[in-house]
Design a protein around this motif. Structure first.
Motif, mmCIF file in Angstrom:
data_model
loop_
_atom_site.group_PDB
_atom_site.id
_atom_site.type_symbol
_atom_site.label_atom_id
_atom_site.label_comp_id
_atom_site.label_asym_id
_atom_site.label_seq_id
_atom_site.Cartn_x
_atom_site.Cartn_y
_atom_site.Cartn_z
ATOM 1 N N ARG A 113 0.759 -1.110 0.081
ATOM 2 C CA ARG A 113 0.039 0.093 -0.169
ATOM 3 C C ARG A 113 0.797 1.278 -0.074
ATOM 4 O O ARG A 113 0.586 2.136 -0.780
ATOM 5 C CB ARG A 113 -0.852 0.169 1.125
ATOM 6 C CG ARG A 113 -2.149 -0.882 1.070
ATOM 7 C CD ARG A 113 -3.115 -0.173 0.093
ATOM 8 N NE ARG A 113 -3.410 1.158 0.242
ATOM 9 C CZ ARG A 113 -3.764 2.342 -0.590
ATOM 10 N NH1 ARG A 113 -4.092 1.698 -1.972
ATOM 11 N NH2 ARG A 113 -4.029 3.364 -0.245
ATOM 12 N N TRP B 253 -5.122 0.975 -9.521
ATOM 13 C CA TRP B 253 -5.591 -0.011 -9.790
ATOM 14 C C TRP B 253 -4.369 -0.637 -10.865
ATOM 15 O O TRP B 253 -4.100 -1.877 -10.809
ATOM 16 C CB TRP B 253 -6.862 -0.237 -10.923
ATOM 17 C CG TRP B 253 -6.844 0.756 -11.872
ATOM 18 C CD1 TRP B 253 -7.095 2.031 -12.059
ATOM 19 C CD2 TRP B 253 -6.513 0.457 -13.436
ATOM 20 N NE1 TRP B 253 -6.763 2.700 -13.080
ATOM 21 C CE2 TRP B 253 -6.456 1.671 -14.243
ATOM 22 C CE3 TRP B 253 -5.934 -0.766 -13.947
ATOM 23 C CZ2 TRP B 253 -6.175 1.697 -15.477
ATOM 24 C CZ3 TRP B 253 -5.491 -0.590 -15.404
ATOM 25 C CH2 TRP B 253 -5.435 0.348 -15.891
ATOM 26 N N PHE C 257 -7.774 -6.815 -5.209
ATOM 27 C CA PHE C 257 -8.909 -5.805 -4.882
ATOM 28 C C PHE C 257 -8.660 -5.050 -3.756
ATOM 29 O O PHE C 257 -8.982 -3.708 -4.005
ATOM 30 C CB PHE C 257 -10.448 -6.707 -4.771
ATOM 31 C CG PHE C 257 -10.712 -7.519 -5.895
ATOM 32 C CD1 PHE C 257 -11.651 -6.712 -6.926
ATOM 33 C CD2 PHE C 257 -10.291 -8.750 -6.349
ATOM 34 C CE1 PHE C 257 -11.902 -7.279 -8.004
ATOM 35 C CE2 PHE C 257 -10.794 -9.361 -7.298
ATOM 36 C CZ PHE C 257 -11.488 -8.610 -8.531
ATOM 37 N N LEU C 258 -7.911 -5.495 -2.670
ATOM 38 C CA LEU C 258 -7.495 -4.590 -1.567
ATOM 39 C C LEU C 258 -6.946 -3.356 -1.923
ATOM 40 O O LEU C 258 -7.069 -2.261 -1.553
ATOM 41 C CB LEU C 258 -7.212 -5.382 -0.436
ATOM 42 C CG LEU C 258 -7.821 -6.510 0.308
ATOM 43 C CD1 LEU C 258 -7.250 -7.224 1.207
ATOM 44 C CD2 LEU C 258 -9.157 -5.755 0.622
ATOM 45 N N SER D 230 -8.371 -0.584 -4.338
ATOM 46 C CA SER D 230 -9.380 0.039 -3.707
ATOM 47 C C SER D 230 -9.026 1.549 -3.808
ATOM 48 O O SER D 230 -9.873 2.421 -3.124
ATOM 49 C CB SER D 230 -9.894 -0.525 -2.536
ATOM 50 O OG SER D 230 -9.016 -0.806 -1.522
ATOM 51 N N LEU E 13 -10.287 4.294 -0.409
ATOM 52 C CA LEU E 13 -11.407 4.042 -0.101
ATOM 53 C C LEU E 13 -11.648 3.967 1.553
ATOM 54 O O LEU E 13 -12.681 4.657 1.976
ATOM 55 C CB LEU E 13 -12.041 3.010 -0.809
ATOM 56 C CG LEU E 13 -13.551 2.586 -0.484
ATOM 57 C CD1 LEU E 13 -14.482 3.980 -0.740
ATOM 58 C CD2 LEU E 13 -14.089 1.068 -1.192
ATOM 59 N N PHE E 14 -10.741 3.189 1.771
ATOM 60 C CA PHE E 14 -10.761 2.900 3.446
ATOM 61 C C PHE E 14 -10.531 3.996 4.393
ATOM 62 O O PHE E 14 -11.267 4.449 5.085
ATOM 63 C CB PHE E 14 -9.780 1.884 3.714
ATOM 64 C CG PHE E 14 -9.423 1.812 5.232
ATOM 65 C CD1 PHE E 14 -10.539 1.240 6.175
ATOM 66 C CD2 PHE E 14 -8.537 2.172 6.098
ATOM 67 C CE1 PHE E 14 -10.266 0.885 7.416
ATOM 68 C CE2 PHE E 14 -8.393 2.183 7.200
ATOM 69 C CZ PHE E 14 -9.351 1.434 8.079
ATOM 70 N N LYS F 252 -13.597 6.531 3.935
ATOM 71 C CA LYS F 252 -14.631 6.084 4.933
ATOM 72 C C LYS F 252 -14.419 6.335 6.326
ATOM 73 O O LYS F 252 -15.321 6.879 7.240
ATOM 74 C CB LYS F 252 -14.671 4.643 4.796
ATOM 75 C CG LYS F 252 -15.182 3.948 3.388
ATOM 76 C CD LYS F 252 -16.729 4.568 3.185
ATOM 77 C CE LYS F 252 -16.945 4.014 1.666
ATOM 78 N NZ LYS F 252 -18.547 4.630 1.251
#
Length: 359
Positions: free
Chosen positions: A34, A48, A157-158, A161, A164-165, A168
């Motif tokens: 990440r 992506w 997919f994680l 994303s 996004l986390f 939120k």
């Protein structure tokens, strides 16, 4: 009540291992990459695209490793009876002097046995045959390949994303100060864990290459294959290096005619792992993330019981994540104190504890 809750959680994790194990591995992979994905995103590279590149690299690397290993393993299985006979003959030639002592002891026992007494019944315990062990070992890569493939797809997919986390998380925080502290917290945790896992993987890869090179210089056939088991075994504290030395000893006894020359392989293996453990890893890995030996052994025992071999491999990374969280959450501070080294070890006044590079 807390004990019953913990015991119930342990059994829940055990029975849900087929689901939780690939999810855990996927989260570790995503947490590792990440920060790199975020670095590329700041340079206008979509998340992506970077995530897909990392996932493809992992898949290609895993498939290439499986292809390189599959051929020799098939050959070993086909030649297993001959390998077993060769190993038994080598062991018998080594144990010749000991057999003479055993015969002398039997003669003394026969002389001391009264005449006419019934002979004691001998019971022989036959160990597992070498072909059966090879077939058992060959079955593990297939199941783990399926699990790892699913974990890589989920990690894609994680990673893809994006933020996004974090978006939120910012929405659920009530105040601006809470938003800022939460964002700093997740970035700090993610950065420390990612740096640790990347450095640990690089160190273990270097150990695997060093052992493979040493075995190549000794003249061992298909020496490059040793880079793969050494790489994975080096994630496991204590038991991993010991298992590697044991396998190297067995292989060299079968391969080399001279027993003294065969001992060079496990000796070199031991020297390389010792240098890495005592010099390289303590210098490269963060001192703050070092764990005491008791915590490492407890984690290995627990996750090995829960998830088997893969649980042993991921035990210390999960322990490091808990250590990082405990350094940021006041309620977990006692746990972080238990996991960390003693003050004497941190200041170098005592023997250094085992560092967390042996996941």
């Amino acid at each position: 009540q807390i004990g019953i809750l913990l015991l119930g959680a342990a059994f829940a994790i055990y029975f849900a291992r087929d689901f939780l194990l690939p999810v855990t591995v996927a989260c570790l992979i995503a947490m590792t990459f990440r920060p790199l994905i975020r670095w590329f995103a700041r340079r206008s590279v979509p998340a992506w695209a970077t995530a897909s590149a990392f996932a493809v690299m992992l898949l290609i690397g895993g498939l290439a490793a499986g292809y390189l290993v599959s051929g020799p393993i098939a050959g070993w299985i086909a030649d297993a009876p001959q390998i077993q006979r060769t190993f038994i003959e080598k062991i018998r030639s080594i144990s010749g002097p000991f057999e003479r002592f055993a015969r002398i002891a039997e003669d003394i026992q026969d002389a001391a046995t009264p005449a006419g007494s019934a002979d004691a019944q001998e019971v022989f315990v036959r160990g597992p045959a070498l072909p059966a062990l090879l077939w058992t070992a060959a079955g593990y890569p297939a199941s783990y390949t399926v699990m790892l493939t699913g974990a890589i797809i989920l990690s894609l997919f994680l990673m893809a994303s994006g933020d996004l986390f974090y978006e939120k998380l910012m929405r659920v925080m009530p105040t601006f100060t809470d938003k800022k502290n939460a964002l700093r917290f997740v970035h700090d945790v993610e950065g420390q864990v990612s740096a640790y896992l990347i450095m640990l993987t690089a160190i273990n890869a270097g150990v695997g290459l060093a052992v493979a090179t040493a075995f190549y210089l000794l003249g061992m056939p298909t020496a490059y294959l040793w880079a793969f088991p050494v790489f994975f075994l080096n994630f496991i504290p204590y038991a991993g290096p010991l298992a590697g030395v044991f396998l190297a000893t067995l292989s060299s006894i079968v391969i080399f005619d001279s027993f003294s020359y065969a001992l060079l392989a496990p000796i070199l293996y031991t020297v390389i792992v010792t240098v890495e453990n005592q010099l390289i890893s303590p210098y490269l890995l963060s001192r703050r993330l070092q764990l005491n030996a008791v915590a490492i052994l407890l984690a290995l025992a627990f996750w090995g019981w829960i998830w088997g071999i893969v649980g042993i491999v991921v035990a210390v990374p999960l322990l490091v994540i808990l250590k990082v969280f405990s350094g940021h959450i006041d309620a977990l501070a006692p746990i972080g104190e238990f996991l960390g080294e003693s003050e004497a070890e941190m200041t170098g006044q005592a023997e250094p504890s085992v560092s967390v590079e042996k996941v």
